[in-house]
Structure formats: structure tokens, C-alpha cells
Design an enzyme around this catalytic site. Sequence first.
Site, PDB file in Angstrom:
ATOM      1  N   SER A 132       0.833  -1.200   0.000  1.00 35.18           N
ATOM      2  CA  SER A 132       0.000   0.000   0.000  1.00 35.18           C
ATOM      3  C   SER A 132       0.868   1.251   0.000  1.00 35.18           C
ATOM      4  O   SER A 132       2.053   1.186  -0.342  1.00 35.18           O
ATOM      5  CB  SER A 132      -0.946  -0.029   1.213  1.00 35.18           C
ATOM      6  OG  SER A 132      -1.937   0.960   1.093  1.00 35.18           O
ATOM      7  N   ASN A 133       0.322   2.393   0.341  1.00 33.03           N
ATOM      8  CA  ASN A 133       1.075   3.653   0.386  1.00 33.03           C
ATOM      9  C   ASN A 133       0.528   4.537   1.500  1.00 33.03           C
ATOM     10  O   ASN A 133      -0.425   4.167   2.182  1.00 33.03           O
ATOM     11  CB  ASN A 133       1.018   4.347  -0.985  1.00 33.03           C
ATOM     12  CG  ASN A 133      -0.406   4.675  -1.379  1.00 33.03           C
ATOM     13  OD1 ASN A 133      -1.076   5.497  -0.756  1.00 33.03           O
ATOM     14  ND2 ASN A 133      -0.912   4.010  -2.426  1.00 33.03           N
ATOM     15  N   HIS A 134       1.126   5.719   1.674  1.00 34.40           N
ATOM     16  CA  HIS A 134       0.811   6.572   2.826  1.00 34.40           C
ATOM     17  C   HIS A 134      -0.342   7.540   2.612  1.00 34.40           C
ATOM     18  O   HIS A 134      -0.501   8.484   3.383  1.00 34.40           O
ATOM     19  CB  HIS A 134       2.051   7.386   3.226  1.00 34.40           C
ATOM     20  CG  HIS A 134       3.124   6.554   3.845  1.00 34.40           C
ATOM     21  ND1 HIS A 134       2.966   5.949   5.062  1.00 34.40           N
ATOM     22  CD2 HIS A 134       4.355   6.208   3.406  1.00 34.40           C
ATOM     23  CE1 HIS A 134       4.061   5.274   5.362  1.00 34.40           C
ATOM     24  NE2 HIS A 134       4.920   5.414   4.360  1.00 34.40           N
ATOM     25  N   SER A 135      -1.140   7.362   1.567  1.00 30.88           N
ATOM     26  CA  SER A 135      -2.250   8.295   1.350  1.00 30.88           C
ATOM     27  C   SER A 135      -3.205   8.290   2.547  1.00 30.88           C
ATOM     28  O   SER A 135      -3.613   7.234   3.029  1.00 30.88           O
ATOM     29  CB  SER A 135      -3.020   7.886   0.082  1.00 30.88           C
ATOM     30  OG  SER A 135      -4.229   8.615   0.005  1.00 30.88           O
TER      31      SER A 135
ATOM     32  N   ALA B 197      -4.869   7.341  -4.312  1.00 24.14           N
ATOM     33  CA  ALA B 197      -3.493   6.935  -4.621  1.00 24.14           C
ATOM     34  C   ALA B 197      -3.543   5.421  -4.864  1.00 24.14           C
ATOM     35  O   ALA B 197      -3.354   4.616  -3.948  1.00 24.14           O
ATOM     36  CB  ALA B 197      -2.563   7.286  -3.465  1.00 24.14           C
TER      37      ALA B 197
END
Length: 225
Positions: free
Chosen positions: A33-36, A100
Amino acid sequence: TAAQFDTGLLSGKTVFITAGPTREALDPVRYISNHSSGKMGYALAQAAVDAGARVKLISGPVNLPAPPRMERVQVQSAQDMLAAAMDGIDSCDIFIAAAAVADYRPTAVSEHKLKKGAEEIMELRLVKNPDIVASVAALPRKPFTVGFAAETRDLLSYARSKLERKNLDLIVANDVSQPGIGFNSDENAVTLVSRDAALVLPQTSKRQLASQLIRQIAELYNRAP
Ligand code: CTP
Ligand code: CA
């Protein structure tokens, strides 16, 4: 406050907004995943409701409560987000892609938890995810389609090429290399890029910026042929 009054700019219009990250499962307990944070997408959804729109907020996993007066559909993966975006798309007048989305997902999701092996190096095979905003913009009766471009360099040239490549009507160019704005922050500053113009919206709260963005989007939408 002003935002609580229905400005009516989008009354009778249906707006779909994607927000937050996606999670791409590797096995039952792990994901990519990512930090959005989802804050920008949620602020846009709120501003669209305040402008009188019917809003469907398609959200990846975030730590934000469901905003009032809108439909929220919660999803995990990019594939789920695409399905939720296409569901009822015929009724959508304006599509805003603030999510994102993970560009790639593991080629296979293991049914059982992956075990640590003897080898020191472990390689992951990934496959490209569908591009949600480009899929929407490729529809024969496409809604007015707005994307974001998160860049750490060459902001405007990358944003313009995304606008063209994905057949978007507008792109919100976001310099994510600057500390204190953008990803996971409470403030943001963006440049709006359309086919024939660019407009700078200077640093402010995501809430303020969202209402400025919705006003600009409504103006362009109402001007579009
Ligand atoms: N987007 C999408 N589906 C994807 C990837 C991106 O809908 N699978 C949308 C994002 O929500 C955003 C826009 O496309 O509105 C641009 O996303 P971005 O990550 O900046 O661009 P990419 O095309 O993925 O290119 P890159 O990450 O290589 O810069
Ligand atoms: Ca990407």
C-alpha cells in the site's frame, strides 16, 4: 461557516470521487500500500456535497469517518475500486480521481500465510493494476473527468502528459516533494492544468483548497461543450 451553505454550483449533478490508498493483498495477513491519508478526497467529497451535488465517495482504507449526506463505498484493492467506480457510472456527471491507487499488485494472492524460507533474498512478482481514471475517461459517454498527478519533479510536464494520455478534462498537479503539503498532510498547494490553461492554487488547508477546486471544476464543467 460559508462551506455549510449550499452554493448550488453542482445542484442536480452526480459526482463520483475516489479517495485514499488501495491495499493489494499478498496473503491473508499482508499487503502492499502507500501513505495516502484520504484527506484530500474526503475534503473534495464534502465540498461537492456543499455545492449541492449527489456524491458517491469510493474510498480505500483510511482513518476517516464517513462524511454526512453522501454515499460511501469502502474498497480495498484497485480492482475493487474499479468495480465500484463503474457501478452506476452512467449516472455520473463528474468523476474525480483523488485516490493513490497502487500501480501494481502481487501476481497471485497466497491462500495461506507465506512462510519465511531459507534464502536471504525474496523476490515478489507484480502485475500492473487497471487504471481507474483512464478507464472512466475511455467510456463512450464519459463524465467530466478530473485526475491528480502526484510528482516529485517536472510537475507540469508530467501532469500535461497524464492529461493527454488518460484523456482527462482536468488534472490537479501536486508537488509531493515539498514537506508539509500533499501526502498525509493537512495542507496542500496545487496547479490546475487543463488543455489550454494552468492555474496555481497556493498553499492552504485541504478543506479550503477543496472548495476552491470544486468551484473551478464546476465552472469548467458548466463551460464544457
Ligand atoms: N490512477 C487511477 N488508477 C491507477 C493509477 C492512477 O485511477 N491504477 C489515477 C489517480 O487517482 C490520479 C491519476 O491517475 O488521479 C494519476 O495518478 P499517478 O499515480 O500520479 O499517475 P500514474 O499514471 O500512476 O503514473 P506514475 O505513478 O508512474 O507517475
Ligand atoms: Ca501511480
